[in-house]
Design a protein around this motif. Structure first.
Motif, PDB file in Angstrom:
ATOM      1  N   GLU A  38     -12.314  -1.143   3.025  1.00 17.19           N
ATOM      2  CA  GLU A  38     -11.169  -0.953   2.131  1.00 17.19           C
ATOM      3  C   GLU A  38      -9.915  -1.614   2.701  1.00 17.19           C
ATOM      4  OE1 GLU A  38      -9.096   0.158  -1.254  1.00 17.19           O
ATOM      5  OE2 GLU A  38     -11.227   0.097  -0.866  1.00 17.19           O
ATOM      6  N   ARG A  41     -10.414  -5.360   2.243  1.00 24.41           N
ATOM      7  CA  ARG A  41     -10.336  -5.716   0.822  1.00 24.41           C
ATOM      8  C   ARG A  41      -8.878  -5.752   0.360  1.00 24.41           C
ATOM      9  NH1 ARG A  41     -12.858  -1.680  -1.089  1.00 24.41           N
ATOM     10  NH2 ARG A  41     -14.919  -2.542  -0.842  1.00 24.41           N
ATOM     11  N   GLN A  42      -8.111  -4.725   0.726  1.00 24.54           N
ATOM     12  CA  GLN A  42      -6.711  -4.668   0.318  1.00 24.54           C
ATOM     13  C   GLN A  42      -5.904  -5.807   0.935  1.00 24.54           C
ATOM     14  OE1 GLN A  42      -5.201  -2.706  -1.932  1.00 24.54           O
ATOM     15  NE2 GLN A  42      -7.205  -1.856  -2.415  1.00 24.54           N
TER      16      GLN A  42
END
Length: 68
Positions: A38, A41-42
C-alpha cells in the motif's frame, strides 16, 4: 461484488529493492500501520499523477473514505 470490476487489483509489477530501500519502505509501512504494498502503491500513484500533471483530488483514491 465490485462496483467497477476494473478496480480489482490483478496486475502485478515486481520491484527489486536493496536492503536500505527496503528498510525505508518497511519503516514507513510500520509507522503508517499499512502494508508495504500500500505504501509503494500510494507513492507510485502520487509520482505518476504529478509527472502527468493530473489533479490527485479528481482521481479515484485507493484508500477507503473515513467517516467523520
Amino acid at each position: 461484488m465490485y462496483q467497477d470490476p476494473k478496480r480489482v487489483r490483478t496486475n502485478k509489477a515486481t520491484v527489486y529493492l536493496d536492503e536500505y530501500e527496503d528498510a525505508i519502505i518497511t519503516a514507513l509501512a510500520n509507522y503508517l500501520g499499512v502494508s508495504k504494498a500500500e505504501v509503494m502503491r500510494q507513492m507510485m500513484m502520487k509520482e505518476a499523477q504529478e509527472t502527468l500533471g493530473l489533479d490527485p483530488v479528481a482521481s479515484v483514491s485507493t484508500m477507503p473514505a473515513r467517516d467523520s
